[in-house]
Scaffold this motif. Sequence first.
Motif, PDB file in Angstrom:
ATOM      1  N   LEU A 178     -41.087  20.447  37.874  1.00 29.31           N
ATOM      2  CA  LEU A 178     -41.367  21.528  36.930  1.00 29.31           C
ATOM      3  C   LEU A 178     -40.117  22.269  36.472  1.00 29.31           C
ATOM      4  CD1 LEU A 178     -44.504  22.947  38.775  1.00 29.31           C
ATOM      5  CD2 LEU A 178     -44.448  21.383  36.824  1.00 29.31           C
ATOM      6  N   TRP A 179     -38.978  21.961  37.061  1.00 32.08           N
ATOM      7  CA  TRP A 179     -37.747  22.702  36.811  1.00 32.08           C
ATOM      8  C   TRP A 179     -36.630  21.691  36.550  1.00 32.08           C
ATOM      9  CZ3 TRP A 179     -35.629  26.448  41.128  1.00 32.08           C
ATOM     10  CH2 TRP A 179     -34.558  27.178  40.631  1.00 32.08           C
ATOM     11  N   PRO A 180     -36.393  21.317  35.292  1.00 31.33           N
ATOM     12  CA  PRO A 180     -35.469  20.210  34.987  1.00 31.33           C
ATOM     13  C   PRO A 180     -34.009  20.455  35.345  1.00 31.33           C
ATOM     14  CG  PRO A 180     -36.193  21.277  32.974  1.00 31.33           C
ATOM     15  CD  PRO A 180     -37.002  21.878  34.090  1.00 31.33           C
ATOM     16  N   ASN A 181     -33.604  21.683  35.594  1.00 36.13           N
ATOM     17  CA  ASN A 181     -32.216  21.954  35.973  1.00 36.13           C
ATOM     18  C   ASN A 181     -32.001  21.912  37.477  1.00 36.13           C
ATOM     19  OD1 ASN A 181     -31.107  22.188  33.415  1.00 36.13           O
ATOM     20  ND2 ASN A 181     -31.719  24.318  33.240  1.00 36.13           N
ATOM     21  N   ARG A 182     -33.088  21.726  38.246  1.00 27.34           N
ATOM     22  CA  ARG A 182     -32.958  21.639  39.709  1.00 27.34           C
ATOM     23  C   ARG A 182     -32.983  20.170  40.100  1.00 27.34           C
ATOM     24  NH1 ARG A 182     -33.455  25.159  44.158  1.00 27.34           N
ATOM     25  NH2 ARG A 182     -34.035  24.100  46.082  1.00 27.34           N
ATOM     26  N   ILE A 183     -31.840  19.687  40.582  1.00 28.53           N
ATOM     27  CA  ILE A 183     -31.760  18.295  41.006  1.00 28.53           C
ATOM     28  C   ILE A 183     -31.235  18.214  42.432  1.00 28.53           C
ATOM     29  CG2 ILE A 183     -31.552  17.329  38.693  1.00 28.53           C
ATOM     30  CD1 ILE A 183     -28.580  17.142  39.065  1.00 28.53           C
ATOM     31  N   TYR A 184     -31.674  17.175  43.102  1.00 28.71           N
ATOM     32  CA  TYR A 184     -31.288  16.928  44.481  1.00 28.71           C
ATOM     33  C   TYR A 184     -30.497  15.623  44.533  1.00 28.71           C
ATOM     34  CZ  TYR A 184     -35.089  20.232  45.492  1.00 28.71           C
ATOM     35  OH  TYR A 184     -35.904  21.327  45.539  1.00 28.71           O
ATOM     36  N   SER A 185     -29.424  15.625  45.305  1.00 31.18           N
ATOM     37  CA  SER A 185     -28.631  14.426  45.522  1.00 31.18           C
ATOM     38  C   SER A 185     -28.711  14.090  47.007  1.00 31.18           C
ATOM     39  CB  SER A 185     -27.180  14.682  45.108  1.00 31.18           C
ATOM     40  OG  SER A 185     -26.387  13.541  45.377  1.00 31.18           O
ATOM     41  N   LEU A 186     -29.157  12.861  47.297  1.00 30.17           N
ATOM     42  CA  LEU A 186     -29.324  12.423  48.673  1.00 30.17           C
ATOM     43  C   LEU A 186     -28.130  11.572  49.074  1.00 30.17           C
ATOM     44  CD1 LEU A 186     -32.184  13.071  47.536  1.00 30.17           C
ATOM     45  CD2 LEU A 186     -33.053  11.439  49.171  1.00 30.17           C
ATOM     46  N   GLU A 187     -27.543  11.910  50.202  1.00 34.25           N
ATOM     47  CA  GLU A 187     -26.404  11.160  50.743  1.00 34.25           C
ATOM     48  C   GLU A 187     -26.367  11.412  52.231  1.00 34.25           C
ATOM     49  OE1 GLU A 187     -23.674  13.683  51.071  1.00 34.25           O
ATOM     50  OE2 GLU A 187     -23.980  14.929  49.344  1.00 34.25           O
ATOM     51  N   TYR A 188     -25.216  11.680  52.823  1.00 37.07           N
ATOM     52  CA  TYR A 188     -25.164  11.996  54.253  1.00 37.07           C
ATOM     53  C   TYR A 188     -26.070  13.183  54.547  1.00 37.07           C
ATOM     54  CZ  TYR A 188     -21.022   9.044  54.206  1.00 37.07           C
ATOM     55  OH  TYR A 188     -20.157   7.998  54.045  1.00 37.07           O
ATOM     56  N   GLY A 189     -26.052  14.159  53.658  1.00 33.39           N
ATOM     57  CA  GLY A 189     -26.936  15.310  53.691  1.00 33.39           C
ATOM     58  C   GLY A 189     -27.682  15.359  52.374  1.00 33.39           C
ATOM     59  N   VAL A 190     -28.251  16.498  52.054  1.00 35.66           N
ATOM     60  CA  VAL A 190     -28.917  16.677  50.768  1.00 35.66           C
ATOM     61  C   VAL A 190     -28.251  17.858  50.082  1.00 35.66           C
ATOM     62  CG1 VAL A 190     -31.081  17.157  49.558  1.00 35.66           C
ATOM     63  CG2 VAL A 190     -31.105  15.781  51.644  1.00 35.66           C
ATOM     64  N   SER A 191     -27.844  17.651  48.838  1.00 35.70           N
ATOM     65  CA  SER A 191     -27.269  18.722  48.039  1.00 35.70           C
ATOM     66  C   SER A 191     -28.230  19.047  46.918  1.00 35.70           C
ATOM     67  CB  SER A 191     -25.923  18.295  47.452  1.00 35.70           C
ATOM     68  OG  SER A 191     -25.001  18.048  48.491  1.00 35.70           O
ATOM     69  N   VAL A 192     -28.208  20.294  46.480  1.00 35.21           N
ATOM     70  CA  VAL A 192     -29.109  20.730  45.415  1.00 35.21           C
ATOM     71  C   VAL A 192     -28.305  21.488  44.363  1.00 35.21           C
ATOM     72  CG1 VAL A 192     -29.734  22.862  46.635  1.00 35.21           C
ATOM     73  CG2 VAL A 192     -31.289  21.923  44.905  1.00 35.21           C
ATOM     74  N   SER A 193     -28.723  21.302  43.123  1.00 32.86           N
ATOM     75  CA  SER A 193     -28.125  22.012  41.998  1.00 32.86           C
ATOM     76  C   SER A 193     -29.229  22.736  41.247  1.00 32.86           C
ATOM     77  CB  SER A 193     -27.440  21.021  41.045  1.00 32.86           C
ATOM     78  OG  SER A 193     -27.011  21.692  39.878  1.00 32.86           O
ATOM     79  N   ASP A 194     -28.972  23.980  40.882  1.00 35.14           N
ATOM     80  CA  ASP A 194     -29.918  24.733  40.065  1.00 35.14           C
ATOM     81  C   ASP A 194     -29.395  24.931  38.646  1.00 35.14           C
ATOM     82  OD1 ASP A 194     -31.864  25.056  42.073  1.00 35.14           O
ATOM     83  OD2 ASP A 194     -30.754  26.740  42.937  1.00 35.14           O
ATOM     84  N   ASP A 195     -28.259  24.292  38.333  1.00 36.51           N
ATOM     85  CA  ASP A 195     -27.663  24.442  37.004  1.00 36.51           C
ATOM     86  C   ASP A 195     -27.458  23.088  36.318  1.00 36.51           C
ATOM     87  OD1 ASP A 195     -25.510  23.427  38.423  1.00 36.51           O
ATOM     88  OD2 ASP A 195     -24.286  25.242  38.240  1.00 36.51           O
TER      89      ASP A 195
END
Length: 166
Positions: free
Chosen positions: A101-118
Amino acid sequence: YRRWPYFFRSGGSGSGLYVSEDGGETWKKRQAEDGLPKGELGRIGVAICRSQPNVVYALVEAEKSALLRSDDGGKSFKSVNTDTNIVPRPFYFAELRVDPLWPNRIYSLEYGVSVSDDGGKSFRRLPGADALHGDYHAMWIDPADGNRIYLSDDGGVGVSDDRGET
């Protein structure tokens, strides 16, 4: 991808990002003029926003790996992040997820999980994921409630009801 004891090679002839606009009948390879990095490409992770399917992200392994965004359904891309750590091990990690529901929030999966809200310009570690095992390869976000997330890593599955904060 091929690994030798002293060298590895990822990507190669024919590697690339292909887009179909007719349900898979035909495919067109996206090129540098469409916004992809120049040169030979390796592994590419793609994520589409469920509520706004014209928003497409691509995490592209290249000589200069990059996170790209398309706002026209994959016809063209713009680089949003070329940090050297945008994908720490590109031949192995390339998983992205977009909040439904929020197209600017993306998650990147790797050793950990990173999130971007921009929209991928900046990332922070997802605190709840850091409490789990690590080495992430799968994530499910409830399409009706982006607060509910399932994460899968080499140690099992974690569930969050607060967008991964815990």
